[in-house]
Design a protein around this motif. Structure first.
Motif, PDB file in Angstrom:
ATOM      1  N   PHE A  17       0.851  -1.190   0.000  1.00  0.00           N
ATOM      2  CA  PHE A  17       0.000   0.000   0.000  1.00  0.00           C
ATOM      3  C   PHE A  17       0.889   1.243   0.000  1.00  0.00           C
ATOM      4  CE2 PHE A  17      -3.883  -2.031   2.364  1.00  0.00           C
ATOM      5  CZ  PHE A  17      -3.881  -3.072   1.460  1.00  0.00           C
ATOM      6  N   LYS A  18       1.467   1.541  -1.164  1.00  0.00           N
ATOM      7  CA  LYS A  18       2.310   2.723  -1.293  1.00  0.00           C
ATOM      8  C   LYS A  18       1.895   3.486  -2.538  1.00  0.00           C
ATOM      9  CE  LYS A  18       6.133   0.103  -3.340  1.00  0.00           C
ATOM     10  NZ  LYS A  18       7.538  -0.245  -3.207  1.00  0.00           N
ATOM     11  N   PRO A  19       2.250   4.768  -2.631  1.00  0.00           N
ATOM     12  CA  PRO A  19       1.772   5.606  -3.743  1.00  0.00           C
ATOM     13  C   PRO A  19       2.010   5.014  -5.124  1.00  0.00           C
ATOM     14  CG  PRO A  19       2.776   6.982  -2.074  1.00  0.00           C
ATOM     15  CD  PRO A  19       3.027   5.548  -1.652  1.00  0.00           C
ATOM     16  N   GLN A  20       3.154   4.368  -5.353  1.00  0.00           N
ATOM     17  CA  GLN A  20       3.471   3.783  -6.653  1.00  0.00           C
ATOM     18  C   GLN A  20       2.362   2.853  -7.142  1.00  0.00           C
ATOM     19  OE1 GLN A  20       6.806   1.098  -6.537  1.00  0.00           O
ATOM     20  NE2 GLN A  20       6.298   0.208  -8.505  1.00  0.00           N
ATOM     21  N   LYS A  21       1.751   2.107  -6.247  1.00  0.00           N
ATOM     22  CA  LYS A  21       0.752   1.104  -6.624  1.00  0.00           C
ATOM     23  C   LYS A  21      -0.607   1.720  -6.923  1.00  0.00           C
ATOM     24  CE  LYS A  21       3.683  -2.219  -6.262  1.00  0.00           C
ATOM     25  NZ  LYS A  21       4.137  -2.965  -7.420  1.00  0.00           N
ATOM     26  N   ASN A  22      -0.825   2.983  -6.545  1.00  0.00           N
ATOM     27  CA  ASN A  22      -2.046   3.701  -6.916  1.00  0.00           C
ATOM     28  C   ASN A  22      -3.312   2.921  -6.528  1.00  0.00           C
ATOM     29  OD1 ASN A  22      -3.560   5.790  -8.088  1.00  0.00           O
ATOM     30  ND2 ASN A  22      -3.542   4.814 -10.096  1.00  0.00           N
ATOM     31  N   ASP A  47      -0.486  -4.569   2.416  1.00  0.00           N
ATOM     32  CA  ASP A  47      -0.608  -3.633   3.528  1.00  0.00           C
ATOM     33  C   ASP A  47       0.470  -2.581   3.353  1.00  0.00           C
ATOM     34  OD1 ASP A  47      -1.497  -2.445   5.882  1.00  0.00           O
ATOM     35  OD2 ASP A  47      -1.552  -4.344   6.968  1.00  0.00           O
ATOM     36  N   GLY A  48       0.426  -1.556   4.194  1.00  0.00           N
ATOM     37  CA  GLY A  48       1.477  -0.555   4.113  1.00  0.00           C
ATOM     38  C   GLY A  48       1.023   0.831   4.488  1.00  0.00           C
ATOM     39  N   GLU A  49       1.856   1.803   4.110  1.00  0.00           N
ATOM     40  CA  GLU A  49       1.725   3.186   4.565  1.00  0.00           C
ATOM     41  C   GLU A  49       0.406   3.856   4.187  1.00  0.00           C
ATOM     42  OE1 GLU A  49       4.048   6.101   1.707  1.00  0.00           O
ATOM     43  OE2 GLU A  49       5.164   4.217   1.860  1.00  0.00           O
ATOM     44  N   GLN A  50      -0.244   3.445   3.128  1.00  0.00           N
ATOM     45  CA  GLN A  50      -1.486   4.095   2.713  1.00  0.00           C
ATOM     46  C   GLN A  50      -2.743   3.367   3.200  1.00  0.00           C
ATOM     47  OE1 GLN A  50      -1.107   4.853  -1.595  1.00  0.00           O
ATOM     48  NE2 GLN A  50      -0.895   6.993  -0.962  1.00  0.00           N
ATOM     49  N   ALA A  55      -8.569   2.682   3.490  1.00  0.00           N
ATOM     50  CA  ALA A  55      -9.733   2.343   4.329  1.00  0.00           C
ATOM     51  C   ALA A  55     -10.741   3.492   4.359  1.00  0.00           C
ATOM     52  CB  ALA A  55      -9.273   1.980   5.737  1.00  0.00           C
ATOM     53  N   ALA A  56     -10.246   4.713   4.427  1.00  0.00           N
ATOM     54  CA  ALA A  56     -11.140   5.874   4.442  1.00  0.00           C
ATOM     55  C   ALA A  56     -11.896   6.000   3.122  1.00  0.00           C
ATOM     56  CB  ALA A  56     -10.338   7.150   4.728  1.00  0.00           C
TER      57      ALA A  56
END
Length: 187
Positions: A17-22, A47-50, A55-56
């Motif tokens: 869950f990082k920006p690269q994966k969008n 899982d990850g930073e985003q 979830a929001a």
């Protein structure tokens, strides 16, 4: 365990869950697809930073009953076995391993047309490629594959055949040997 109902179609993506994966676009894709093909569940493995942002957005778009955050899993072959369509929304890639795994599992792929992916997904042959952020086109391809089992199987089988031949260890060793020979000759 995953709460999948009989007859439901499954759309899956796998990645950190990082920006690269969008992955916010994967959530948006879910909201768009279920408008047209409601009998679908979306699985997001990783899982990850985003995580909080993802979830929001799931709550904001009211797709919490359609999209499941599975966390990191060790049963990827089993997840892919129950998948109908594999999606990748990345903004850039090297060689997207999850796409290769999906293709080896004979799943049709709908992915962003970024480096790495363009080399392995063939438009209309093993899957479909779209520009990053183009949710409408991506949703159209996903719905088409969900509605047409024959097309999905044909693209999935072609993908498996492509990966099986392109990543065959004997072929790869021969290619590497040929590269070395060409370099020696040119020197």
């Amino acid at each position: 365990e995953l709460g999948l109902g009989a007859g439901e179609k499954v759309v899956t993506t796998i990645g950190p869950f990082k920006p690269q994966k969008n992955l916010l676009d994967f959530v948006r894709l879910c909201a768009r697809v279920v408008q047209e093909f409601g009998n679908t569940k979306f699985l997001l493995v990783g899982d990850g930073e985003q995580r909080d942002k993802i979830a929001a957005l799931i709550l904001d778009l009211k797709v919490q009953d359609k999209l499941k955050l599975l966390g990191w899993r060790r049963d990827i072959p089993q997840i892919l076995a129950l998948t109908d369509v594999f999606v990748m929304t990345s903004l850039w890639e090297g060689l997207p391993r999850s796409v290769v795994e999906a293709m080896v599992s004979a799943k049709p792929v709908v992915a962003t047309a970024v480096d790495g992916t363009r080399e392995i997904v063939q438009q209309g042959i093993t899957g479909y490629l779209v520009k990053p952020f183009d949710i409408e086109t991506m949703a159209g391809y996903v719905v088409r594959l969900l509605q047409d089992d024959h097309l999905a199987r044909r693209l999935g089988t072609a993908g498996k055949d492509k990966i099986s031949s392109a990543f065959d260890i004997d072929v790869m060793v021969r290619q590497q040997e040929q590269l070395y020979m060409n370099l020696l000759v040119s020197k």
